[in-house]
Design an enzyme around this catalytic site. Structure first.
Site, PDB file in Angstrom:
ATOM      1  N   ASP A 280     -87.274-137.325 -65.675  1.00 42.56           N
ATOM      2  CA  ASP A 280     -88.630-137.203 -65.176  1.00 42.56           C
ATOM      3  C   ASP A 280     -89.386-138.432 -65.698  1.00 42.56           C
ATOM      4  OD1 ASP A 280     -91.013-135.795 -64.216  1.00 42.56           O
ATOM      5  OD2 ASP A 280     -91.479-135.597 -66.343  1.00 42.56           O
TER       6      ASP A 280
ATOM      7  N   ASP B 188     -93.413-139.093 -65.696  1.00 39.76           N
ATOM      8  CA  ASP B 188     -94.651-138.785 -66.420  1.00 39.76           C
ATOM      9  C   ASP B 188     -94.374-137.726 -67.485  1.00 39.76           C
ATOM     10  OD1 ASP B 188     -96.102-140.510 -64.861  1.00 39.76           O
ATOM     11  OD2 ASP B 188     -96.785-138.964 -63.482  1.00 39.76           O
TER      12      ASP B 188
HETATM   13  P1  B16 Z   1     -98.753-138.769 -57.750  1.00 46.50           P
HETATM   14  P2  B16 Z   1     -93.486-136.406 -62.819  1.00 46.50           P
HETATM   15  C1  B16 Z   1     -95.803-135.908 -61.568  1.00 46.50           C
HETATM   16  O1  B16 Z   1     -94.883-136.824 -62.103  1.00 46.50           O
HETATM   17  C2  B16 Z   1     -96.928-135.658 -62.537  1.00 46.50           C
HETATM   18  O2  B16 Z   1     -96.456-134.982 -63.695  1.00 46.50           O
HETATM   19  C3  B16 Z   1     -97.981-134.797 -61.878  1.00 46.50           C
HETATM   20  O3  B16 Z   1     -99.060-134.598 -62.765  1.00 46.50           O
HETATM   21  C4  B16 Z   1     -98.461-135.475 -60.588  1.00 46.50           C
HETATM   22  O4  B16 Z   1     -99.403-134.655 -59.920  1.00 46.50           O
HETATM   23  C5  B16 Z   1     -97.253-135.738 -59.689  1.00 46.50           C
HETATM   24  O5  B16 Z   1     -96.305-136.516 -60.382  1.00 46.50           O
HETATM   25  C6  B16 Z   1     -97.644-136.437 -58.417  1.00 46.50           C
HETATM   26  O6  B16 Z   1     -98.091-137.733 -58.772  1.00 46.50           O
HETATM   27  O7  B16 Z   1    -100.136-138.290 -57.435  1.00 46.50           O
HETATM   28  O8  B16 Z   1     -98.713-140.055 -58.543  1.00 46.50           O
HETATM   29  O9  B16 Z   1     -97.868-138.823 -56.527  1.00 46.50           O
HETATM   30  O10 B16 Z   1     -93.861-135.667 -64.078  1.00 46.50           O
HETATM   31  O11 B16 Z   1     -92.701-135.566 -61.830  1.00 46.50           O
HETATM   32  O12 B16 Z   1     -92.860-137.760 -63.095  1.00 46.50           O
HETATM   33 MG    MG Z   2     -93.353-134.798 -66.099  1.00 46.81          MG
END
Ligand code: B16
Ligand code: MG
Length: 212
Positions: A9, A11
């Site tokens: 993952d 974030d």
């Molecule tokens: P975006 P991950 C996720 O990343 C985030 O944890 C989540 O908070 C966010 O809403 C989602 O990506 C979508 O992100 O708006 O940049 O497309 O933890 O799966 O790496």
């Molecule tokens: Mg994450």
């Protein structure tokens, strides 16, 4: 070795963008007169952008049309990307980079499995633009975690069966997605509390103990 590939993952595992998500959602919420705090922000981890918006709107008194929701999500994302532009290789912890390098030296394939449509931009900002063997992210999936799609695609991109992949996740939805994909999962941070992972990591470096 137990595994041939590790799917990370982004974030909350490779780097932290929590504070930028928070500032961008908070700005949108303030504009719409919606209460928003860190606790609500924590519920957005691993959740797609539109599903995150629905969580933010739980406290909204009015009703937004689908077009207004799209515009709100776009506005949040534009501010979020401006904030992401502040990130640099200094936002990549040495422990994370050293552990990734050690996993690579063991011959493991390394991929990203992120819900984010900004994953490639973030990786470029922190100096990992060309580092991973494959990237599966919000741009190649139609169903978000806890659906297994993002991890199944990552395994497919690597040319590996799900059973030889290990997922590293910081969100409960991500651990559920990994298990639904038929993959082992290592939890770090908040995901440890869900009790659904194969391994619970205290630090990123602990990952090295899971793969031998
Ligand atoms: P975006 P991950 C996720 O990343 C985030 O944890 C989540 O908070 C966010 O809403 C989602 O990506 C979508 O992100 O708006 O940049 O497309 O933890 O799966 O790496
Ligand atoms: Mg994450």
């Amino acid at each position: 070795m137990k595994y041939q590939g590790i799917i990370f993952d982004l974030d909350g595992v490779i780097c932290s963008t929590d504070q930028y998500h928070y500032l961008a959602w908070k700005a949108l919420a303030d504009k719409l007169g919606i209460y928003f705090d860190e606790t609500i922000n924590n519920r957005l981890r691993g959740v797609s952008r539109m599903a995150s918006l629905e969580i933010v709107l739980e406290r909204y008194d009015g009703v937004l049309t689908d077009e207004e929701k799209e515009a709100a999500a776009t506005e949040k994302n534009e501010l979020y990307r401006k904030l992401l532009a502040r990130m640099s290789p200094a936002d990549l912890a040495p422990e994370v980079k050293e552990t990734l390098d050690a996993l690579r030296r063991k011959g493991l394939l390394l991929a990203i499995g992120s819900s984010s449509k900004n994953a490639k931009f973030i990786l470029g900002q922190i100096g990992l633009g060309d580092y991973f063997d494959k990237i599966s992210d919000g741009t190649n999936i139609s169903r978000s975690k806890p659906d297994p799609e993002v991890f199944l695609k990552a395994a497919e991109f690597l040319g590996l069966e799900p059973g030889v992949c290990l997922v590293v996740e910081d969100a409960k939805a991500g651990i559920q997605a990994a298990r639904a994909a038929g993959m082992d999962a290592a939890a770090i941070g908040d995901a440890v509390a869900c009790g659904l992972a194969t391994y619970n990591l205290s630090t990123f470096r602990d990952l090295l103990d899971c793969v031998d």
